[in-house]
Design an enzyme around this catalytic site. Sequence first.
Site, PDB file in Angstrom:
ATOM      1  N   GLY A  89      -0.402  -7.193   6.838  1.00  0.00           N
ATOM      2  CA  GLY A  89      -0.314  -6.955   8.262  1.00  0.00           C
ATOM      3  C   GLY A  89      -0.001  -5.501   8.565  1.00  0.00           C
ATOM      4  N   CYS A  90      -0.241  -5.083   9.802  1.00  0.00           N
ATOM      5  CA  CYS A  90      -0.079  -3.675  10.172  1.00  0.00           C
ATOM      6  C   CYS A  90       1.390  -3.260  10.211  1.00  0.00           C
ATOM      7  CB  CYS A  90      -0.760  -3.395  11.506  1.00  0.00           C
ATOM      8  SG  CYS A  90      -0.310  -4.516  12.842  1.00  0.00           S
ATOM      9  N   PHE A  91       2.244  -4.035  10.883  1.00  0.00           N
ATOM     10  CA  PHE A  91       3.673  -3.730  10.872  1.00  0.00           C
ATOM     11  C   PHE A  91       4.209  -3.798   9.444  1.00  0.00           C
ATOM     12  CE2 PHE A  91       4.466  -4.840  15.529  1.00  0.00           C
ATOM     13  CZ  PHE A  91       4.946  -3.583  15.847  1.00  0.00           C
TER      14      PHE A  91
END
Length: 324
Positions: A134-136
């Site tokens: 995921g990006c976070f």
Amino acid sequence: MIKAGIIGGSGYTGGELIRILLTHSEVAINFVYSTTRAGKKVSTAHPDLLGLTDMEFTDKVNLEVDVVFLCLGHGNSTTFLKTHGFSKNTKIIDLSNDFRLAGDAKFEGKQFIYGLPELNMAQIKNAQFIANPGCFATTVQLGILPLAKAQLLQHQVHINAVTGSTGAGVSPSATSHFSWRNNNVSWYKPFTHQHLGEIEESLGSLQQNFGKLFFLPNRGNFTRGILATAYTKFNGSLEEACELYGDFYSEARFTHLSEAPIALKQVVNTNHCHIHLHKHDDVLLITSAIDNLLKGASGQAVQNMNLMFGFKEEQGLQLKAGVF
């Protein structure tokens, strides 16, 4: 050249994948699948690709492609793979959260490897199935993994991160449309964000007992990028911390330690992560920044593909930020 298929090509991550792969010297896009736009030109969904490709979306899937990217909403990749049996040689890179956690990584005989190259390089090179982070999770992990490797996450870690509106996907929502997002900042899912699970599993692979994470995600009034700050107690000097991080990322092609404070514009439109360290009394402040659609999604997916097929890791990803 290898043949690539993109499932769910009308969203932000699908569009960025197309943009990257169109200039990748080792890849030919075989199809871009979309049930809602079949027969329409790809540039109708991604006007930035006008003049770069005349491809059309299709509702047909070539099951014999060399690699397929799943750019579907969370929970939909599992359903899609149950109804579409790709060849035994097809490599699959999933950009959803369906297979990221250890408990979900094995699916119908497929073992998905968590695709964070700075952590799992060797496994990715030998993998057939990848769960793209995921990006976070990517931003936060790259900021604190070196401390876990050195067994130095002994205390609470406080993390504050702000993301652009593209992190919410292409479909407008109450908190992503312009009138609400512009000139506005707000937090959401405090201390319970879904990316915490994969962050904790990665940290646990390096340090079994680490300090509790307090993660506060924020919505920013810009379109792309994530800027994260994390701080925790650190007994060493700033020079020791810089040496620790420098050693950890000495072989990393896309993660770089900056002596000067960093800004989001340095990484937007690139596959790079920039990190800056700052010491205040006995507290170490770590700032990390990525483009959520590239290093946080499509760029990292291509980076993983390059590793899986033995291409140069940076192939197709030599992108420059626009800092002006």
